[in-house]
Design a protein around this motif. Structure first.
Motif, PDB file in Angstrom:
ATOM      1  N   ASP A 275      47.261  -9.444  29.052  1.00  0.00           N
ATOM      2  CA  ASP A 275      47.279  -7.933  29.450  1.00  0.00           C
ATOM      3  C   ASP A 275      47.896  -7.795  30.652  1.00  0.00           C
ATOM      4  N   PHE A 291      46.617  -3.361  27.125  1.00  0.00           N
ATOM      5  CA  PHE A 291      45.452  -4.192  26.615  1.00  0.00           C
ATOM      6  C   PHE A 291      46.015  -4.878  25.153  1.00  0.00           C
ATOM      7  N   ARG A 307      40.532   0.353  26.644  1.00  0.00           N
ATOM      8  CA  ARG A 307      39.989   0.140  27.883  1.00  0.00           C
ATOM      9  C   ARG A 307      38.348   0.011  28.043  1.00  0.00           C
ATOM     10  N   SER A 310      37.414  -3.444  26.638  1.00  0.00           N
ATOM     11  CA  SER A 310      37.969  -4.618  27.442  1.00  0.00           C
ATOM     12  C   SER A 310      36.850  -5.543  28.085  1.00  0.00           C
TER      13      SER A 310
END
Length: 367
Positions: A275, A291, A307, A310
């Motif tokens: 990442d 990502f 996001r 994550s």
């Protein structure tokens, strides 16, 4: 009395692992996809790479729940003997289910609309600047804008190859052809064939086509032994031409030699990805691919959701001791340069017959 199930061992399943005799296991049921492989929308390589194995995690990653209804016609009547699910796979599939219930796979936002609008604006500004100004700086600026345009079109092509970025299949196909074939000059059909194989065999030196760029680039010194590409079905020779052209190491993530394993889906995907940390306002620049770990674990997830998920992916990795590697944009470049230098020096050592003069040093030392 209910009819008893017929079972086969993992060893027996493993024998059906070639073109024309291709079986896979999904949730313990055995399917014969030999004839279907050539018509598979994701291409034949992903099925060949996971043939003779349990492919449940990969199937879950790439297919919505509605895909299960199409499996019955391929069912052999056999079940996998001693079928079991690892704890990491249980949690991974639970996350997929949770994301589905939250509607994350369907909530795409308006990323494609905004991006296509920005691309059109950049194109108009670039052409106007070139035609209406003689300034070198204006022309350079227009060239930079065209570069941004092409990068952003590539991100749309990438997204549309993984999931529907538009409201219908027809519009999605239009976005693919426009962003891929027309703007980027890359056949979207070829790209999907290539990219799906990359995802399934992430960072396998002999199965992942994204690592196989001989004689110009290599990602590991193991290529110096002339590996065979199972994707291109040919040997990648590390010959005198490869040595003279100065092979470079392209990635800083973990690579390996061998067949991808369906039972190690989470492990292989997390080890082969990195990442890039950046603020949310820079997400547009990276196209969501900062990502990489999240994208490789959940390739159908729209970029605007990466996001959001994550933290949950980090928790999955922490719980099961999986790597979750991240670095800043500059640190990642530093890591890449470091591995470039390592491979360059290894290539130089193998190229002893080449005269060691100033030109030789220029080719073999400075990447």
């Amino acid at each position: 009395m209910a009819e008893s199930r017929r079972h086969i061992s993992q060893e027996e399943l493993g024998k059906h692992n070639k073109r024309g005799d291709l079986w896979v296991s999904i949730q313990g049921k055995i399917y014969d996809v030999s004839d279907w492989a050539k018509d598979h929308p994701g291409g034949e390589p992903p099925l060949l790479n996971l043939s003779g194995q349990d492919a449940t995690d990969a199937f879950v990653a790439y297919h919505p729940g509605t895909a299960y209804q199409y499996l019955d016609k391929f069912f052999t009547g056999y079940y996998l003997q001693d079928y079991s699910v690892s704890e990491v796979s249980k949690d991974y599939r639970k996350l997929v289910s949770e994301f589905t219930q939250m509607g994350l796979f369907d909530k795409k936002g308006h990323v494609t609309l905004y991006t296509l609008t920005a691309i059109a604006l950049l194109f108009v500004v670039s052409v106007y600047g070139i035609l209406c100004s003689d300034s070198m700086w204006v022309h350079l600026g227009c060239g930079a804008l065209m570069g941004v345009l092409w990068i952003q079109s590539g991100w749309i092509g990438h997204d549309s190859g993984h999931y529907k970025v538009m409201s219908s299949t027809g519009f999605n196909r239009f976005a693919q052809v426009l962003s891929g074939n027309c703007l980027a000059g890359i056949s979207i059909a070829w790209w999907k064939w290539n990219h799906n194989a990359h995802h399934i065999a992430c960072n396998s030196l002999d199965f992942d086509p994204d690592l196989q760029h001989m004689p110009f680039f290599v990602v590991s010194s193991k290529f110096f032994n002339s590996l065979t590409s199972y994707f291109y079905d040919r040997k990648l020779n590390f010959d005198s031409a490869s040595r003279f052209l100065f092979c470079l190491n392209h990635f800083s993530s973990n690579v390996y030699v061998g067949h991808p394993s369906g039972n190690e889906w989470c492990d292989k995907q997390t080890k082969g990805t990195l990442d890039i940390t950046c603020p949310s306002w820079m997400d547009w620049f990276h196209g969501g691919l900062q990502f990489q770990i999240e994208h490789h674990l959940f390739p159908r997830l729209p970029r605007c959701q990466l996001r959001k998920v994550s933290p949950m992916v980090q928790e999955l990795c922490k719980k099961h001791n999986l790597p979750y590697n991240s670095a800043s944009f500059w640190k990642a470049n530093e890591m890449t340069i470091g591995t470039l230098r390592t491979a360059a020096l290894q290539a130089r050592d193998l190229a002893n017959p080449v005269p060691k003069n100033m030109v030789w040093e220029a080719f073999n030392t400075h990447g």
